[in-house]
Design an enzyme around this catalytic site. Structure first.
Site, PDB file in Angstrom:
ATOM      1  N   GLY A  47      -0.212  -2.098   6.786  1.00 17.24           N
ATOM      2  CA  GLY A  47      -0.018  -0.794   6.151  1.00 17.24           C
ATOM      3  C   GLY A  47       1.408  -0.580   5.690  1.00 17.24           C
ATOM      4  O   GLY A  47       1.653  -0.069   4.595  1.00 17.24           O
ATOM      5  N   CYS A  48       2.350  -0.978   6.519  1.00 16.78           N
ATOM      6  CA  CYS A  48       3.757  -0.787   6.180  1.00 16.78           C
ATOM      7  C   CYS A  48       4.171  -1.681   5.015  1.00 16.78           C
ATOM      8  O   CYS A  48       5.000  -1.294   4.189  1.00 16.78           O
ATOM      9  CB  CYS A  48       4.635  -1.021   7.401  1.00 16.78           C
ATOM     10  SG  CYS A  48       4.296   0.173   8.708  1.00 16.78           S
ATOM     11  N   THR A  49       3.587  -2.865   4.941  1.00 17.37           N
ATOM     12  CA  THR A  49       3.857  -3.749   3.807  1.00 17.37           C
ATOM     13  C   THR A  49       3.294  -3.146   2.528  1.00 17.37           C
ATOM     14  O   THR A  49       3.973  -3.130   1.484  1.00 17.37           O
ATOM     15  CB  THR A  49       3.265  -5.154   4.066  1.00 17.37           C
ATOM     16  OG1 THR A  49       3.906  -5.705   5.221  1.00 17.37           O
ATOM     17  CG2 THR A  49       3.471  -6.069   2.872  1.00 17.37           C
ATOM     18  N   ALA A  52       5.621  -0.277   1.539  1.00 17.91           N
ATOM     19  CA  ALA A  52       6.912  -0.777   1.062  1.00 17.91           C
ATOM     20  C   ALA A  52       6.774  -1.394  -0.322  1.00 17.91           C
ATOM     21  O   ALA A  52       7.619  -1.171  -1.200  1.00 17.91           O
ATOM     22  CB  ALA A  52       7.488  -1.796   2.042  1.00 17.91           C
TER      23      ALA A  52
END
Length: 158
Positions: A47-49, A52
């Site tokens: 999710g964070c990738t 970002a």
């Protein structure tokens, strides 16, 4: 334990954190530029990738509209440097290992994770004006589609 949430019109809490290169970055350094601060749980997770990379892919239009993007997580600078290199991220990532800045922004606390209450990072985004005043405060945002909604809110998409 839930922290106080910040509202538009409030001054952004001051901070000094190390970036992916180990250089100290302070809120005061950001004065004079509109800034998007986003808090995310962990570098190099799916999710964070996604989030970002969405910021990365929108960076030229955000910068063109006068915004600087800064991501903040609990990851150490070396992991942030690896994340930037792996995913071609060209914006600043800051390390808040003791989650003191997360707490100041109300982005650390209880949240639901797979049906259980856990304590951790509440994925959130703040838009600051040139004087460090919060103009938008968004808590519990979803990783996918968030940047598109933010762009629309900022008037960057028709």
């Amino acid at each position: 334990m839930t922290n106080e949430r910040l509202e538009p019109g409030a001054p952004a809490p001051d901070f000094t954190l190390l970036d992916q290169d180990g250089t100290a970055v302070s809120l005061a350094d950001l004065r004079g530029t509109k800034t998007i601060l986003y808090f995310y749980p962990a570098a190099m997770t799916p999710g964070c990738t996604t989030q970002a990379c969405d910021f990365r892919d929108s960076l030229s239009s955000l910068e063109g509209a006068g915004y600087r993007v800064i991501g903040i997580s609990r990851d150490e600078p070396a992991k942030l440097a690896e994340f930037r290199a792996r995913d071609g991220l060209s914006f600043t990532l800051l390390s808040d290992p003791d989650h003191a800045v997360h707490s100041a922004y109300g982005t650390w606390g209880e949240k639901m994770n797979y049906g259980k209450v856990v304590e951790g990072v509440i994925r959130s985004t703040f838009v600051l004006d040139e004087d460090g005043i919060i103009t938008e405060a968004m808590y519990n945002v979803k990783a996918t589609g968030h940047v598109a909604r933010l762009r629309k809110m900022l008037g960057l998409d028709a």
